[in-house]
Design a protein around this motif. Structure first.
Motif, PDB file in Angstrom:
ATOM      1  N   LYS A  15       0.828  -1.208   0.000  1.00 24.22           N
ATOM      2  CA  LYS A  15       0.000   0.000   0.000  1.00 24.22           C
ATOM      3  C   LYS A  15       0.861   1.255   0.000  1.00 24.22           C
ATOM      4  CE  LYS A  15      -3.846  -2.191   2.338  1.00 24.22           C
ATOM      5  NZ  LYS A  15      -4.519  -2.393   3.627  1.00 24.22           N
ATOM      6  N   GLN A  16       2.088   1.143   0.549  1.00 21.72           N
ATOM      7  CA  GLN A  16       3.014   2.280   0.592  1.00 21.72           C
ATOM      8  C   GLN A  16       3.813   2.412  -0.700  1.00 21.72           C
ATOM      9  OE1 GLN A  16       3.037  -0.224   3.076  1.00 21.72           O
ATOM     10  NE2 GLN A  16       1.680   0.953   4.402  1.00 21.72           N
ATOM     11  N   LYS A  17       3.461   1.606  -1.706  1.00 20.12           N
ATOM     12  CA  LYS A  17       4.130   1.622  -3.023  1.00 20.12           C
ATOM     13  C   LYS A  17       5.547   1.054  -2.985  1.00 20.12           C
ATOM     14  CE  LYS A  17       0.901   3.774  -5.480  1.00 20.12           C
ATOM     15  NZ  LYS A  17       0.194   3.121  -6.547  1.00 20.12           N
ATOM     16  N   SER A  18       5.846   0.231  -1.989  1.00 19.19           N
ATOM     17  CA  SER A  18       7.137  -0.461  -1.942  1.00 19.19           C
ATOM     18  C   SER A  18       6.988  -1.808  -2.639  1.00 19.19           C
ATOM     19  CB  SER A  18       7.572  -0.695  -0.495  1.00 19.19           C
ATOM     20  OG  SER A  18       7.808   0.534   0.144  1.00 19.19           O
ATOM     21  N   ILE A  19       8.016  -2.178  -3.374  1.00 13.93           N
ATOM     22  CA  ILE A  19       7.979  -3.454  -4.095  1.00 13.93           C
ATOM     23  C   ILE A  19       8.975  -4.402  -3.456  1.00 13.93           C
ATOM     24  CG2 ILE A  19       8.340  -4.607  -6.309  1.00 13.93           C
ATOM     25  CD1 ILE A  19       7.526  -1.912  -7.626  1.00 13.93           C
ATOM     26  N   THR A  20       8.480  -5.558  -3.078  1.00  9.14           N
ATOM     27  CA  THR A  20       9.332  -6.595  -2.507  1.00  9.14           C
ATOM     28  C   THR A  20       9.334  -7.797  -3.436  1.00  9.14           C
ATOM     29  OG1 THR A  20       7.493  -7.481  -1.207  1.00  9.14           O
ATOM     30  CG2 THR A  20       8.950  -5.880  -0.110  1.00  9.14           C
ATOM     31  N   GLY A  21      10.360  -8.631  -3.265  1.00  8.12           N
ATOM     32  CA  GLY A  21      10.453  -9.843  -4.062  1.00  8.12           C
ATOM     33  C   GLY A  21      11.726 -10.593  -3.733  1.00  8.12           C
ATOM     34  N   GLY A  22      11.824 -11.793  -4.258  1.00  4.11           N
ATOM     35  CA  GLY A  22      12.987 -12.636  -4.021  1.00  4.11           C
ATOM     36  C   GLY A  22      14.210 -12.097  -4.734  1.00  4.11           C
ATOM     37  N   ILE A  23      15.298 -11.920  -3.970  1.00  3.64           N
ATOM     38  CA  ILE A  23      16.567 -11.448  -4.531  1.00  3.64           C
ATOM     39  C   ILE A  23      17.704 -11.965  -3.661  1.00  3.64           C
ATOM     40  CG2 ILE A  23      16.342  -9.242  -3.301  1.00  3.64           C
ATOM     41  CD1 ILE A  23      17.998  -7.983  -5.653  1.00  3.64           C
ATOM     42  N   TYR A  24      18.715 -12.549  -4.309  1.00  2.00           N
ATOM     43  CA  TYR A  24      19.869 -13.062  -3.578  1.00  2.00           C
ATOM     44  C   TYR A  24      21.005 -13.337  -4.556  1.00  2.00           C
ATOM     45  CZ  TYR A  24      17.455 -17.349  -5.049  1.00  2.00           C
ATOM     46  OH  TYR A  24      16.801 -18.319  -5.787  1.00  2.00           O
ATOM     47  N   PHE A  25      22.176 -13.558  -3.988  1.00  4.87           N
ATOM     48  CA  PHE A  25      23.345 -13.941  -4.786  1.00  4.87           C
ATOM     49  C   PHE A  25      23.447 -15.456  -4.807  1.00  4.87           C
ATOM     50  CE2 PHE A  25      24.532  -9.661  -3.461  1.00  4.87           C
ATOM     51  CZ  PHE A  25      25.154  -9.146  -4.592  1.00  4.87           C
ATOM     52  N   VAL A 121      13.140  -7.368 -13.596  1.00  2.00           N
ATOM     53  CA  VAL A 121      12.210  -6.740 -12.649  1.00  2.00           C
ATOM     54  C   VAL A 121      11.407  -5.653 -13.348  1.00  2.00           C
ATOM     55  CG1 VAL A 121      12.043  -5.301 -10.572  1.00  2.00           C
ATOM     56  CG2 VAL A 121      13.495  -7.333 -10.569  1.00  2.00           C
ATOM     57  N   ILE A 122      12.069  -4.821 -14.145  1.00  2.00           N
ATOM     58  CA  ILE A 122      11.363  -3.757 -14.859  1.00  2.00           C
ATOM     59  C   ILE A 122      10.331  -4.337 -15.825  1.00  2.00           C
ATOM     60  CG2 ILE A 122      11.656  -1.953 -16.615  1.00  2.00           C
ATOM     61  CD1 ILE A 122      14.128  -1.047 -15.019  1.00  2.00           C
ATOM     62  N   LYS A 123      10.689  -5.397 -16.515  1.00  2.00           N
ATOM     63  CA  LYS A 123       9.743  -6.040 -17.432  1.00  2.00           C
ATOM     64  C   LYS A 123       8.506  -6.522 -16.669  1.00  2.00           C
ATOM     65  CE  LYS A 123       9.389  -9.749 -20.825  1.00  2.00           C
ATOM     66  NZ  LYS A 123      10.031 -10.923 -21.427  1.00  2.00           N
ATOM     67  N   GLU A 124       8.725  -7.097 -15.497  1.00  2.00           N
ATOM     68  CA  GLU A 124       7.620  -7.613 -14.698  1.00  2.00           C
ATOM     69  C   GLU A 124       6.738  -6.485 -14.152  1.00  2.00           C
ATOM     70  OE1 GLU A 124       5.287 -10.681 -13.184  1.00  2.00           O
ATOM     71  OE2 GLU A 124       6.964 -10.815 -14.579  1.00  2.00           O
ATOM     72  N   VAL A 125       7.348  -5.423 -13.620  1.00  3.24           N
ATOM     73  CA  VAL A 125       6.535  -4.325 -13.080  1.00  3.24           C
ATOM     74  C   VAL A 125       5.798  -3.589 -14.192  1.00  3.24           C
ATOM     75  CG1 VAL A 125       7.914  -4.068 -10.981  1.00  3.24           C
ATOM     76  CG2 VAL A 125       8.404  -2.599 -12.954  1.00  3.24           C
ATOM     77  N   ASP A 126       6.403  -3.516 -15.376  1.00  2.00           N
ATOM     78  CA  ASP A 126       5.712  -2.920 -16.524  1.00  2.00           C
ATOM     79  C   ASP A 126       4.497  -3.754 -16.912  1.00  2.00           C
ATOM     80  OD1 ASP A 126       7.485  -0.804 -16.626  1.00  2.00           O
ATOM     81  OD2 ASP A 126       8.570  -1.531 -18.398  1.00  2.00           O
ATOM     82  N   ALA A 127       4.661  -5.073 -16.892  1.00  2.00           N
ATOM     83  CA  ALA A 127       3.545  -5.964 -17.222  1.00  2.00           C
ATOM     84  C   ALA A 127       2.406  -5.805 -16.210  1.00  2.00           C
ATOM     85  CB  ALA A 127       4.015  -7.415 -17.266  1.00  2.00           C
ATOM     86  N   LYS A 128       2.759  -5.508 -14.972  1.00  2.00           N
ATOM     87  CA  LYS A 128       1.751  -5.313 -13.922  1.00  2.00           C
ATOM     88  C   LYS A 128       1.239  -3.870 -13.886  1.00  2.00           C
ATOM     89  CE  LYS A 128       3.752  -8.858 -10.872  1.00  2.00           C
ATOM     90  NZ  LYS A 128       2.655  -9.788 -10.761  1.00  2.00           N
ATOM     91  N   GLN A 129       1.844  -3.019 -14.712  1.00  2.00           N
ATOM     92  CA  GLN A 129       1.500  -1.606 -14.810  1.00  2.00           C
ATOM     93  C   GLN A 129       1.666  -0.876 -13.470  1.00  2.00           C
ATOM     94  OE1 GLN A 129      -2.424  -1.801 -16.682  1.00  2.00           O
ATOM     95  NE2 GLN A 129      -1.448  -1.614 -18.678  1.00  2.00           N
ATOM     96  N   TRP A 130       2.735  -1.233 -12.758  1.00  4.70           N
ATOM     97  CA  TRP A 130       3.065  -0.542 -11.510  1.00  4.70           C
ATOM     98  C   TRP A 130       3.969   0.636 -11.850  1.00  4.70           C
ATOM     99  CZ3 TRP A 130       4.901  -5.390  -8.326  1.00  4.70           C
ATOM    100  CH2 TRP A 130       3.777  -6.178  -8.012  1.00  4.70           C
ATOM    101  N   ILE A 131       3.675   1.777 -11.268  1.00  7.74           N
ATOM    102  CA  ILE A 131       4.493   2.965 -11.474  1.00  7.74           C
ATOM    103  C   ILE A 131       4.811   3.560 -10.102  1.00  7.74           C
ATOM    104  CG2 ILE A 131       4.593   5.275 -12.483  1.00  7.74           C
ATOM    105  CD1 ILE A 131       2.500   4.264 -14.557  1.00  7.74           C
ATOM    106  N   THR A 132       6.103   3.627  -9.791  1.00  4.34           N
ATOM    107  CA  THR A 132       6.539   4.244  -8.537  1.00  4.34           C
ATOM    108  C   THR A 132       7.820   5.032  -8.813  1.00  4.34           C
ATOM    109  OG1 THR A 132       8.035   2.493  -7.783  1.00  4.34           O
ATOM    110  CG2 THR A 132       5.687   2.216  -7.242  1.00  4.34           C
ATOM    111  N   ASP A 133       8.158   5.913  -7.892  1.00  2.00           N
ATOM    112  CA  ASP A 133       9.416   6.654  -8.013  1.00  2.00           C
ATOM    113  C   ASP A 133      10.612   5.699  -7.999  1.00  2.00           C
ATOM    114  OD1 ASP A 133       7.961   8.991  -8.095  1.00  2.00           O
ATOM    115  OD2 ASP A 133       8.364   9.538  -6.009  1.00  2.00           O
ATOM    116  N   ASP A 134      10.534   4.641  -7.188  1.00  2.00           N
ATOM    117  CA  ASP A 134      11.636   3.671  -7.103  1.00  2.00           C
ATOM    118  C   ASP A 134      11.862   2.976  -8.447  1.00  2.00           C
ATOM    119  OD1 ASP A 134      12.070   4.255  -4.423  1.00  2.00           O
ATOM    120  OD2 ASP A 134      10.862   2.567  -3.699  1.00  2.00           O
TER     121      ASP A 134
END
Length: 143
Positions: A15-25, A121-134
């Motif tokens: 709700k705060q427009k933060s995007i989380t997801g799996g990320i690791y080395f 990640v950008i491809k995925e957020v674009d597909a979901k039509q999410w727009i945030t400053d981050d």
């Protein structure tokens, strides 16, 4: 060989427009901080893009961190020569720092892995039509 793994199917927008997801080395059969680590993926990738660009241009012996937002984990990259870095995978604890693993790698190899993860990640957020400053900040880093 080290690579940045992202799990684009785990992306969530709060709700705060933060995007989380799996990320690791991934280093061979080892995962840092952990397999399926979930964190603020867009912000972290923005930081990592800035860190690797700095290591490309700064002098030998310079270090940069590849931070995670959650937990006591980070990676310290130290420039060995014009094209190589040493990565130290570190966990902060009550008595100081514990180096989990260290690895020498090519700067360009790590940069390609960070860029590839960022584009996924950008491809995925674009597909979901999410727009945030981050997201816009991450987009600027990979142009």
């Amino acid at each position: 060989m080290v690579s940045v793994v992202i799990e684009e199917y785990t992306l969530e927008l709060s709700k705060q427009k933060s995007i989380t997801g799996g990320i690791y080395f991934q280093i061979g059969d080892t995962f840092f901080p952990d397999c399926h680590w979930n964190d603020f993926i867009v912000v972290i990738l923005t930081w990592w893009n800035k860190s690797i660009k700095s290591l490309e241009t700064l002098s030998v012996g310079t270090s940069q961190t590849f931070d995670f937002m959650d937990g006591p984990f980070y990676v310290q990259g130290v420039k060995k020569d014009s094209s190589h870095i040493t990565l130290h995978f570190i966990k902060r604890n009550q008595v100081g720092l514990k180096v989990i693993a260290s690895l020498d790698t090519e700067i360009i190899s790590l940069k390609k892995s960070i860029t590839k993860a960022s584009k996924k990640v950008i491809k995925e957020v674009d597909a979901k039509q999410w727009i945030t400053d981050d997201i816009e900040e991450l987009r600027k880093q990979i142009k």
